[in-house]
Write an enzyme that holds these catalytic residues in place. Structure first.
Site, short mmCIF file in Angstrom:
data_model
loop_
_atom_site.label_atom_id
_atom_site.label_comp_id
_atom_site.label_asym_id
_atom_site.label_seq_id
_atom_site.Cartn_x
_atom_site.Cartn_y
_atom_site.Cartn_z
N ASP A 157 -20.36 63.97 -4.19
CA ASP A 157 -21.04 64.31 -5.06
C ASP A 157 -20.14 65.14 -6.07
OD1 ASP A 157 -22.36 62.46 -4.48
OD2 ASP A 157 -24.02 63.54 -3.45
C1 26A Z 1 -31.39 55.20 -5.12
N1 26A Z 1 -30.69 55.97 -3.65
C2 26A Z 1 -30.24 55.08 -2.22
C3 26A Z 1 -30.80 57.30 -3.66
C4 26A Z 1 -29.60 58.00 -3.48
C5 26A Z 1 -29.06 59.15 -3.12
N2 26A Z 1 -29.11 59.43 -4.82
C6 26A Z 1 -30.12 59.31 -5.30
N3 26A Z 1 -30.65 57.75 -5.16
N4 26A Z 1 -29.75 57.59 -2.19
C7 26A Z 1 -28.90 59.18 -1.32
N5 26A Z 1 -28.88 59.87 -2.32
C8 26A Z 1 -27.84 60.53 -2.18
O1 26A Z 1 -27.17 60.91 -1.97
C9 26A Z 1 -26.62 62.35 -1.35
C10 26A Z 1 -25.06 62.26 -0.94
O2 26A Z 1 -24.67 61.70 -2.04
C11 26A Z 1 -28.72 61.91 -0.70
O3 26A Z 1 -30.12 62.71 -1.73
C12 26A Z 1 -27.63 62.67 -0.85
O4 26A Z 1 -27.94 64.25 -1.53
#
Ligand code: 26A
Length: 340
Positions: free
Chosen positions: A295
């Site tokens: 990210d």
């Molecule tokens: C819909 N999903 C599964 C998600 C996520 C996500 N952010 C948005 N939608 N699943 C994990 N994360 C985020 O990925 C970050 C690490 O790359 C987590 O919140 C974490 O901060």
């Protein structure tokens, strides 16, 4: 110097509930050690379990929100705005606080009923398993984006987290169409292997609009598998994605595939050569936590784009910001502020 909110990011604002776990915990909830999934009924006890039985860290998360914070960290004040849906609770306050720290403007829709979404992050060794209960984040609708259309009009670059394909395809498509119509930049992240795998049709709706698409090697391979490309070779996959049909022919598409500490692969539509760029090296003893490294990479890259830098420089800024974030706990950036 002050920005003009030239970057608008859309996705799921989440609070990360992170803990060092063990094999037993993963097994109890049927989780893989290195994965990102949507929580099902059987996972709902995980969060309370983490609070009761493990030492938890609460961090502002949500992949594209981490990216937005990263881009704003690098850019002048008032450069980035993030939109998404949260609940009216303490978790949302924590997110607001983290955004304030870097000066990110978040225009949240506050859902009346659902709590703020949460992501359980279980660390085992070098692996992390993420299990997300979207809750309020799942309530974002294209109507909410339309309420803030002035911000959409003001921005020149749209960044959409692919995870939002599970929430509101109409909202994503509204940004995609606007970008194509106005010759603005539309950038999407692949987010996780399950997106190309289980949300293939939704993802494919957006592909003609990609000016930039970013992902890591496992996400790219998942794309290749669900699209029957019969290859695991990253440059080949990147080149294929770069040359998919494109709506706005005034911009060539750029595909960016990161590979951890291995070089980042760049394919540009219509170009034979696939380039690769080395990452900023980080010593093993400097690594605090890799959650959100991808990210952060996207955040640095976006900041470079907003500044009108070359592709080489954008990739380098991405790699630089990823390194800074890896030295912090959770998806965060260091203070006092470092400059590129
Ligand atoms: C819909 N999903 C599964 C998600 C996520 C996500 N952010 C948005 N939608 N699943 C994990 N994360 C985020 O990925 C970050 C690490 O790359 C987590 O919140 C974490 O901060």
């Amino acid at each position: 110097m002050s920005g003009q909110y030239e970057i608008l990011c859309l996705e799921n604002p989440l609070l990360d509930i992170q803990a060092v776990g063990d094999e037993k915990l993963l097994q109890k909830y049927g989780l893989k050690s290195n994965d990102a999934i949507l929580a099902e009924e059987k996972h709902m006890g995980l969060y309370e379990d983490l609070f009761q039985n493990y030492k938890v860290d609460l961090n502002a998360g949500g992949a594209a929100q981490n990216t937005a914070r990263g881009a704003q960290y690098v850019l002048p004040a008032d450069s980035v705005v993030f939109v998404g849906c949260v609940g009216k609770d303490k978790y949302a306050e924590k997110l607001v606080e983290a955004n304030k720290k870097v000066g990110l403007r978040a225009v949240y829709r506050y859902d009346e009923e659902q709590p703020t979404g949460r992501c359980g992050v279980i660390i085992t060794g070098h692996d992390r398993s993420m299990c997300t209960d979207l809750a309020a984040a799942n309530c974002y609708k294209v109507e909410h984006l339309k309420e803030n259309w002035d911000l959409v009009k003001q921005a020149k670059i749209y960044f959409v987290g692919g995870y939002h394909l599970t929430v509101s395809v109409p909202a994503i498509m509204a940004l995609a169409e606007e970008a194509a119509a106005e010759n603005k930049v539309f950038m999407l992240s692949l987010s996780a292997p399950f997106i190309p795998q289980f949300f293939k049709d939704q993802l494919d709706q957006t592909s003609p609009y990609w000016d930039y698409v970013v992902g890591n090697e496992t996400e790219a391979r998942s794309f290749a598998a669900s699209h029957d490309l019969n290859t695991e070779d990253i440059p080949t996959i990147a080149k294929h994605m770069a040359n998919l049909p494109k709506k706005n022919t005034q911009r060539k598409r750029t595909v960016i595939i990161t590979q951890g500490t291995e070089p980042t692969v760049i394919a540009i539509q219509g170009e034979d050569d696939v380039k690769s760029f080395p990452v900023h090296v980080i010593g093993k003893d400097e690594i605090a936590d890799t959650t959100g490294a991808g990210d952060a990479f996207a955040g640095g890259f976006l900041a470079g784009m907003a500044k009108g830098e070359s592709i080489e420089k954008c990739v380098d800024m991405g790699s630089w910001l990823a390194k800074l974030s890896i030295k912090e706990l959770g998806p965060a950036y260091p203070f006092p502020k470092q400059t590129y």
